[in-house]
Every structure is written in C-alpha cells, then in structure tokens.
Scaffold this motif. Structure first.
Motif, PDB file in Angstrom:
ATOM      1  N   UNK A 240       0.821  -1.204   0.000  1.00 50.70           N
ATOM      2  CA  UNK A 240       0.000   0.000   0.000  1.00 50.70           C
ATOM      3  C   UNK A 240       0.856   1.256   0.000  1.00 50.70           C
ATOM      4  N   UNK A 241       0.497   2.171  -0.889  1.00 50.10           N
ATOM      5  CA  UNK A 241       1.206   3.441  -0.971  1.00 50.10           C
ATOM      6  C   UNK A 241       2.490   3.395  -1.748  1.00 50.10           C
ATOM      7  N   UNK A 242       2.907   2.225  -2.189  1.00 51.80           N
ATOM      8  CA  UNK A 242       4.137   2.102  -2.971  1.00 51.80           C
ATOM      9  C   UNK A 242       3.854   2.448  -4.433  1.00 51.80           C
ATOM     10  N   UNK A 243       4.862   2.884  -5.182  1.00 50.04           N
ATOM     11  CA  UNK A 243       4.651   3.116  -6.615  1.00 50.04           C
ATOM     12  C   UNK A 243       4.352   1.796  -7.330  1.00 50.04           C
ATOM     13  N   UNK A 244       3.379   1.819  -8.200  1.00 53.22           N
ATOM     14  CA  UNK A 244       3.027   0.620  -8.959  1.00 53.22           C
ATOM     15  C   UNK A 244       4.168   0.249  -9.893  1.00 53.22           C
ATOM     16  N   UNK A 245       4.550  -1.021  -9.959  1.00 54.51           N
ATOM     17  CA  UNK A 245       5.595  -1.415 -10.905  1.00 54.51           C
ATOM     18  C   UNK A 245       5.161  -1.162 -12.345  1.00 54.51           C
ATOM     19  N   UNK A 246       6.110  -0.834 -13.194  1.00 51.69           N
ATOM     20  CA  UNK A 246       5.801  -0.661 -14.612  1.00 51.69           C
ATOM     21  C   UNK A 246       5.311  -1.964 -15.230  1.00 51.69           C
ATOM     22  N   UNK A 247       5.717  -3.113 -14.675  1.00 47.25           N
ATOM     23  CA  UNK A 247       5.287  -4.400 -15.197  1.00 47.25           C
ATOM     24  C   UNK A 247       3.984  -4.884 -14.562  1.00 47.25           C
ATOM     25  N   UNK A 248       3.329  -4.021 -13.834  1.00 47.54           N
ATOM     26  CA  UNK A 248       1.994  -4.304 -13.309  1.00 47.54           C
ATOM     27  C   UNK A 248       0.965  -3.850 -14.342  1.00 47.54           C
ATOM     28  N   UNK A 249      -0.119  -4.593 -14.517  1.00 45.30           N
ATOM     29  CA  UNK A 249      -1.190  -4.205 -15.432  1.00 45.30           C
ATOM     30  C   UNK A 249      -2.069  -3.171 -14.723  1.00 45.30           C
ATOM     31  N   UNK A 250      -1.604  -1.948 -14.725  1.00 44.03           N
ATOM     32  CA  UNK A 250      -2.233  -0.902 -13.927  1.00 44.03           C
ATOM     33  C   UNK A 250      -3.631  -0.556 -14.416  1.00 44.03           C
ATOM     34  N   UNK A 257      -1.450   0.493  -4.682  1.00 43.30           N
ATOM     35  CA  UNK A 257      -0.259   1.203  -5.141  1.00 43.30           C
ATOM     36  C   UNK A 257      -0.627   2.566  -5.734  1.00 43.30           C
ATOM     37  N   UNK A 258       0.383   3.363  -5.978  1.00 37.73           N
ATOM     38  CA  UNK A 258       0.222   4.672  -6.590  1.00 37.73           C
ATOM     39  C   UNK A 258       0.669   4.567  -8.054  1.00 37.73           C
ATOM     40  N   UNK A 259      -0.121   5.145  -8.955  1.00 37.55           N
ATOM     41  CA  UNK A 259       0.197   5.071 -10.385  1.00 37.55           C
ATOM     42  C   UNK A 259       1.628   5.529 -10.652  1.00 37.55           C
ATOM     43  N   UNK A 260       2.315   4.792 -11.504  1.00 34.69           N
ATOM     44  CA  UNK A 260       3.723   5.071 -11.797  1.00 34.69           C
ATOM     45  C   UNK A 260       4.055   4.537 -13.184  1.00 34.69           C
ATOM     46  N   UNK A 261       4.829   5.301 -13.940  1.00 36.65           N
ATOM     47  CA  UNK A 261       5.142   4.922 -15.322  1.00 36.65           C
ATOM     48  C   UNK A 261       6.514   4.294 -15.494  1.00 36.65           C
ATOM     49  N   UNK A 262       7.389   4.336 -14.472  1.00 33.00           N
ATOM     50  CA  UNK A 262       8.802   4.044 -14.687  1.00 33.00           C
ATOM     51  C   UNK A 262       9.262   2.769 -13.982  1.00 33.00           C
ATOM     52  N   UNK A 263      10.131   2.001 -14.621  1.00 33.72           N
ATOM     53  CA  UNK A 263      10.637   0.766 -14.005  1.00 33.72           C
ATOM     54  C   UNK A 263      11.512   1.004 -12.778  1.00 33.72           C
ATOM     55  N   UNK A 264      12.204   2.149 -12.740  1.00 31.89           N
ATOM     56  CA  UNK A 264      13.156   2.421 -11.662  1.00 31.89           C
ATOM     57  C   UNK A 264      12.767   3.700 -10.921  1.00 31.89           C
ATOM     58  N   UNK A 265      13.108   3.747  -9.645  1.00 35.84           N
ATOM     59  CA  UNK A 265      12.877   4.934  -8.839  1.00 35.84           C
ATOM     60  C   UNK A 265      13.921   5.997  -9.175  1.00 35.84           C
ATOM     61  N   UNK A 266      13.726   7.199  -8.644  1.00 33.16           N
ATOM     62  CA  UNK A 266      14.719   8.257  -8.858  1.00 33.16           C
ATOM     63  C   UNK A 266      16.068   7.878  -8.268  1.00 33.16           C
TER      64      UNK A 266
END
Length: 277
Positions: A240-250, A257-266
């Motif tokens: 919960x509250x984590x960025x959604x993985x790019x390989x998740x079928x969002x 999770x929180x919507x996220x477009x990128x495979x890696x964090x900053x």
C-alpha cells in the motif's frame, strides 16, 4: 513482500522529457527476447524534413491545434503540441503502416543496444516523426530500462531492427493481437513476437486508473511492453502506498499502489512486486 529487489547504477546522461504524450495499457503477451544482436553504426539524430511536410499535408486544416473545452483529451502542462492536439481515434484502419524516417544515436550506457523502428498506421492523424521522438525520449529516460546499466536503445529508420513499435487503431490492434491468441477488445495494447502494438485509444485517452498526465501514461505503455521484450513478466503491487511497478497491469486496478510509469525509482532501485502467475 519482495518489492524493490535490485539497485542499479543509473546512466550518467539524463534525458529530459520534451513534453511528449506518454500513456499505456498492457495485455501481457510477455515474450522474452533472446539473442538480440548488438547495434550497427550510430548516427546523429536526423529527422526527415520531407516527412514533416507530408505530416502537415495529411492533417486536416480545420483540425484545432488545441483541445476544445469539454474534449476528452486534456493537455497537461508541458505537453508537446502533438499532445495538445485533439487526435481523432478511428475504430479501424487499413492495417498498413508508415515508418518514421528518423534515427538517432544509442541512448543509455549499456553494451547491449536494442535497435527499433516506430510505425504509425496509415490514416491516423499522428506524425510518425513526433511519435518516434516521444518514444526515443521515454526509452532514454534515467528511470527507464537503461537504468539497469545493461541495455541501450537506438531508433532506426531502416536496416535491421530488434523490434518495432506500432501505433494502431483499436480494430487493427485486435487483429494483430488476436492472431497471436490475445484478447484486446479494442481497449488495450499487446506484445506479439518482435512487435510492440500500441492502441491509439490508450495513446490518446490514457486510462482512468492512471492519475497523471497522458504523457506519463504513454511512458507506461512503452515501458511495460518493452519490458516484455526484455523478458520481464507481470507483477502486482508491492505494498500500500508504494509506486506501482511498470510491469503491473495498472489498467486493471492499482490494488493499493500509486500510479507510476517508470521501471526504476529516482534513486535507481528497480520497482517490482510479487509475480503474477
């Protein structure tokens, strides 16, 4: 819960999003690619002026250059002119494609260079050159797949390519994906063999599940589907509250999770979660 499993060195050259539209949905025809060849000769980025003229000629002179009030396309701050235009989404197309006459140097510091072409279905009011610039920017982003320090990508206009990115009408997407046994229902994208198939509907409209500009959602489309080309499978939310993985079928829901477009964090950490069978 198995999230964030590998920290990687980030590239030294940071690509800046030039305001391009990024969105995505993914149907997982997750195919791992093996034995891709290294890239051929490199070249400075070169856009064909003739293509610009052709794109201008094909665009309707009566088409507004910005989305009107009440449009289902809401340009976000920083979006490119291509993103701001109200691009029609026809239900079907001819199934033939225009290849972007643009090429560039490899982006990323990895030794393995993946060569790719960008193609747009004929009859779509979308510039292949603009689409290619947008996709090249996504693949060169410091939070993208080049962050693993192994992979680089090179946009090519001709010659050998490791994969194609096709942007197509919903009907054509259904035909291409359906031939491989994938059910897209005119709504989502897929990966078939050496082809990433992007649904124009998602490219233009994004997804209600994704809380962000359409540009970011386009990044999710490309990152998710290219991730399949790199052998990555589907995962789900890592917490919960984590960025959604790019390989998740969002598009199917964020599951906390929180919507996220990128495979890696900053910080260069790979964003992942439990594998989906």
């Amino acid at each position: 819960m198995g999230k964030r499993v590998e920290a990687r060195r980030r590239p030294t050259v940071r690509a800046v999003l030039i305001g391009v539209c990024l969105t995505a949905v993914f149907v997982g025809g997750g195919a791992a690619l093996v034995g891709w060849p290294d890239s051929g000769p490199t070249a400075e980025a070169a856009d064909d002026a003739a293509e610009d003229a052709a794109d201008s000629a094909e665009s309707s002179p009566e088409e507004p250059t910005t989305a009107p009030r009440g449009s289902n396309v809401d340009p976000a701050p920083g979006d490119s002119p291509e993103a701001a235009r109200r691009i029609p989404v026809p239900s079907d197309g001819p199934g033939t494609f225009r290849t972007a006459r643009s090429s560039g140097s490899p982006v990323g510091s990895g030794d393995t260079v993946r060569r790719y072409r960008v193609q747009v279905e004929e009859g779509i009011d979308l510039s292949p050159r603009q689409a290619a610039v947008e996709i090249e920017t996504i693949l060169g982003h410091p939070q993208g797949w080049t962050s693993d320090g192994r992979n680089s990508f090179q946009l090519v206009a001709s010659g050998p390519a490791d994969f194609d990115v096709k942007i197509a009408t919903p009907g054509t997407v259904d035909e291409i994906c359906g031939a491989a046994g994938l059910l897209t229902r005119g709504e989502v994208n897929c990966t078939v063999g050496r082809t990433v198939v992007v649904n124009l509907k998602r490219w233009v409209l994004g997804s209600e599940q994704f809380d962000g500009p359409v540009t970011e959602y386009r990044a999710l489309i490309i990152n998710h589907e290219v991730g399949h080309r790199l052998g990555r499978g589907h995962v789900t939310c890592g917490g919960d509250g984590e960025p959604a993985p790019a390989m998740m079928q969002q598009i199917k829901g964020l599951h906390g999770c929180v919507a996220n477009a990128w495979p890696y964090s900053e910080g260069g950490t790979y964003i992942t979660g439990p594998a989906v069978p």
